[in-house]
Design a protein around this motif. Structure first.
Motif, PDB file in Angstrom:
ATOM      1  N   THR A  42       0.856  -1.187   0.000  1.00 37.63           N
ATOM      2  CA  THR A  42       0.000   0.000   0.000  1.00 37.63           C
ATOM      3  C   THR A  42       0.891   1.235   0.000  1.00 37.63           C
ATOM      4  OG1 THR A  42      -0.160   0.174   2.422  1.00 37.63           O
ATOM      5  CG2 THR A  42      -1.794  -1.213   1.306  1.00 37.63           C
ATOM      6  N   SER A  43       0.458   2.276  -0.721  1.00 39.86           N
ATOM      7  CA  SER A  43       1.276   3.496  -0.779  1.00 39.86           C
ATOM      8  C   SER A  43       0.395   4.703  -1.048  1.00 39.86           C
ATOM      9  CB  SER A  43       2.343   3.378  -1.870  1.00 39.86           C
ATOM     10  OG  SER A  43       1.748   3.428  -3.156  1.00 39.86           O
ATOM     11  N   GLY A  44       0.977   5.892  -0.885  1.00 36.71           N
ATOM     12  CA  GLY A  44       0.215   7.121  -1.047  1.00 36.71           C
ATOM     13  C   GLY A  44      -0.523   7.470   0.227  1.00 36.71           C
ATOM     14  N   GLY A  45      -1.513   8.358   0.134  1.00 38.22           N
ATOM     15  CA  GLY A  45      -2.263   8.784   1.300  1.00 38.22           C
ATOM     16  C   GLY A  45      -3.751   8.824   1.011  1.00 38.22           C
ATOM     17  N   SER A  57     -11.921  17.940   0.810  1.00 40.14           N
ATOM     18  CA  SER A  57     -11.532  16.728   1.535  1.00 40.14           C
ATOM     19  C   SER A  57     -10.363  17.042   2.452  1.00 40.14           C
ATOM     20  CB  SER A  57     -11.135  15.620   0.555  1.00 40.14           C
ATOM     21  OG  SER A  57      -9.974  16.002  -0.170  1.00 40.14           O
ATOM     22  N   ILE A  58     -10.097  16.140   3.393  1.00 38.04           N
ATOM     23  CA  ILE A  58      -8.873  16.192   4.187  1.00 38.04           C
ATOM     24  C   ILE A  58      -8.042  14.985   3.769  1.00 38.04           C
ATOM     25  CG2 ILE A  58      -9.837  17.476   6.122  1.00 38.04           C
ATOM     26  CD1 ILE A  58     -10.143  14.837   7.611  1.00 38.04           C
ATOM     27  N   THR A  59      -6.744  15.186   3.690  1.00 31.93           N
ATOM     28  CA  THR A  59      -5.917  14.120   3.144  1.00 31.93           C
ATOM     29  C   THR A  59      -4.550  14.104   3.807  1.00 31.93           C
ATOM     30  OG1 THR A  59      -5.093  13.164   1.073  1.00 31.93           O
ATOM     31  CG2 THR A  59      -4.945  15.556   1.300  1.00 31.93           C
ATOM     32  N   ASN A  60      -3.816  13.030   3.568  1.00 31.81           N
ATOM     33  CA  ASN A  60      -2.417  12.939   3.973  1.00 31.81           C
ATOM     34  C   ASN A  60      -1.540  13.335   2.787  1.00 31.81           C
ATOM     35  OD1 ASN A  60      -2.288  11.762   6.780  1.00 31.81           O
ATOM     36  ND2 ASN A  60      -3.616  10.257   5.806  1.00 31.81           N
ATOM     37  N   HIS A  61      -0.333  13.825   3.089  1.00 31.46           N
ATOM     38  CA  HIS A  61       0.525  14.358   2.037  1.00 31.46           C
ATOM     39  C   HIS A  61       1.470  13.323   1.422  1.00 31.46           C
ATOM     40  CE1 HIS A  61      -0.937  18.306   2.887  1.00 31.46           C
ATOM     41  NE2 HIS A  61      -0.458  18.329   4.120  1.00 31.46           N
ATOM     42  N   LYS A  70       6.479   3.069  -4.536  1.00 27.90           N
ATOM     43  CA  LYS A  70       6.908   2.858  -5.923  1.00 27.90           C
ATOM     44  C   LYS A  70       8.261   2.149  -5.971  1.00 27.90           C
ATOM     45  CE  LYS A  70       8.369   5.516 -10.030  1.00 27.90           C
ATOM     46  NZ  LYS A  70       9.798   5.184  -9.970  1.00 27.90           N
ATOM     47  N   ILE A  71       9.194   2.620  -5.167  1.00 30.42           N
ATOM     48  CA  ILE A  71      10.529   2.020  -5.153  1.00 30.42           C
ATOM     49  C   ILE A  71      10.463   0.574  -4.674  1.00 30.42           C
ATOM     50  CG2 ILE A  71      12.802   2.110  -4.037  1.00 30.42           C
ATOM     51  CD1 ILE A  71      12.456   5.202  -4.010  1.00 30.42           C
ATOM     52  N   MET A  72       9.691   0.321  -3.624  1.00 35.93           N
ATOM     53  CA  MET A  72       9.574  -1.049  -3.114  1.00 35.93           C
ATOM     54  C   MET A  72       8.942  -1.963  -4.150  1.00 35.93           C
ATOM     55  SD  MET A  72       8.717  -0.675   0.972  1.00 35.93           S
ATOM     56  CE  MET A  72       7.226   0.287   0.708  1.00 35.93           C
ATOM     57  N   ALA A  73       7.924  -1.468  -4.842  1.00 36.96           N
ATOM     58  CA  ALA A  73       7.286  -2.280  -5.882  1.00 36.96           C
ATOM     59  C   ALA A  73       8.289  -2.626  -6.981  1.00 36.96           C
ATOM     60  CB  ALA A  73       6.090  -1.532  -6.459  1.00 36.96           C
ATOM     61  N   THR A  92      -3.452  10.142  -7.026  1.00 38.81           N
ATOM     62  CA  THR A  92      -2.393  11.150  -7.116  1.00 38.81           C
ATOM     63  C   THR A  92      -1.012  10.625  -6.745  1.00 38.81           C
ATOM     64  OG1 THR A  92      -2.845  11.894  -4.855  1.00 38.81           O
ATOM     65  CG2 THR A  92      -4.021  13.013  -6.644  1.00 38.81           C
ATOM     66  N   ALA A  93      -0.919   9.408  -6.239  1.00 37.72           N
ATOM     67  CA  ALA A  93       0.370   8.877  -5.802  1.00 37.72           C
ATOM     68  C   ALA A  93       1.264   8.528  -6.987  1.00 37.72           C
ATOM     69  CB  ALA A  93       0.156   7.639  -4.930  1.00 37.72           C
ATOM     70  N   ILE A  94       2.569   8.565  -6.762  1.00 40.57           N
ATOM     71  CA  ILE A  94       3.549   8.144  -7.762  1.00 40.57           C
ATOM     72  C   ILE A  94       3.467   6.630  -7.914  1.00 40.57           C
ATOM     73  CG2 ILE A  94       6.001   8.077  -8.341  1.00 40.57           C
ATOM     74  CD1 ILE A  94       6.327  10.553  -6.529  1.00 40.57           C
ATOM     75  N   LYS A  95       3.504   6.153  -9.156  1.00 44.35           N
ATOM     76  CA  LYS A  95       3.358   4.725  -9.412  1.00 44.35           C
ATOM     77  C   LYS A  95       4.450   4.234 -10.359  1.00 44.35           C
ATOM     78  CE  LYS A  95      -1.652   5.423  -9.257  1.00 44.35           C
ATOM     79  NZ  LYS A  95      -1.531   6.903  -9.158  1.00 44.35           N
ATOM     80  N   PRO A  96       4.785   2.952 -10.298  1.00 42.05           N
ATOM     81  CA  PRO A  96       5.719   2.395 -11.284  1.00 42.05           C
ATOM     82  C   PRO A  96       5.058   2.340 -12.651  1.00 42.05           C
ATOM     83  CG  PRO A  96       5.374   0.913  -9.402  1.00 42.05           C
ATOM     84  CD  PRO A  96       4.330   1.965  -9.325  1.00 42.05           C
TER      85      PRO A  96
END
Length: 229
Positions: free
Chosen positions: A6-9, A19-23, A30-33, A50-54
């Motif tokens: 799991t990754s991102g927020g 909305s309220i969100t984590n940064h 991405k690196i672990m994947a 919005t998270a960075i993905k491979p």
């Protein structure tokens, strides 16, 4: 071996436009994947829009979620199908219940009476000078993982801000016990920057330090490969 990351927020809606969100950016996930894929492991990445993905490649499945409710629904289906879970997502601790103007709060007979209220509008009015937002604690997704799959290798994450190393380790090891995790990655926000990410992979007895996201991913991969053997 099947790896669930799991990754991102997560993001919790206040209304249709706020909305309220984590940064969290998802960069470590991405690196672990990518490291796991390079080791010929199958990876399911549960992340956010919005998270960075491979980049897509064979062996990679990407599943997007939004809030804690969708995360839990998704994990309940996926956790039993995987051998390892790396839970690096920044999950919202609270979700909005009701938002109203300060004057309305003052006129309420008691604050508890407002907890049963909900906003009917798709966009809450911005006419009030001050707004009061009521939040409710969300379920802890990590606490459910071993219930869904007792045999999964669970790697949790604990992020604190500006604490001593002793305090960081204490809180991380409490999480290790509480969530039946096999490892917890303990890190402090003050030790994270563009080119550094100081962290410690912990068990109850051992500490494995790292100084960059790549080192973190390498240490975690080492533990995964050890389980495979």
């Amino acid at each position: 071996m099947k790896i669930l990351i799991t990754s991102g927020g997560t993001s919790e809606a206040i209304d249709r436009v706020r909305s309220i969100t984590n940064h969290a950016t998802g960069s470590l996930g991405k690196i672990m994947a990518e490291k796991c894929l390079a080791a010929q492991l199958e990876v399911t990445l549960v992340t956010t829009k919005t998270a960075i993905k491979p980049s897509y490649q064979d062996g990679l499945t990407i599943v997007e979620i939004t809030d804690v409710a969708s995360l839990i629904h998704t994990l309940e289906e996926l956790v039993p199908l995987h051998d390892v879970m790396i839970h690096s997502m920044a999950v919202s601790d609270y979700s909005p219940v009701y938002m109203t103007g300060l004057e309305q709060v003052k006129m309420a007979p008691n604050l508890e009476s407002l907890l049963d209220e909900t906003n009917a509008e798709e966009k809450i009015s911005s006419n009030d000078e001050y707004q009061v937002l009521f939040l409710k604690r969300t379920p802890k997704a990590i606490s459910l993982i071993k219930q869904w799959n007792p045999d999964i290798l669970l790697i949790g994450f604990k992020l604190l801000v500006n604490v001593s190393q002793d305090e960081l380790f204490r809180v991380a090891r409490d999480s290790l016990i509480k969530n039946q995790a096999d490892y917890v990655l303990a890190n402090d926000l003050t030790d994270i920057g563009p080119n550094r990410h100081k962290a410690y992979l912990l068990t109850q007895e051992q500490v494995y330090p790292a100084h960059t996201k790549e080192e973190i991913a390498d240490i975690i991969l080492e533990k995964i490969v050890k389980k495979r053997r």
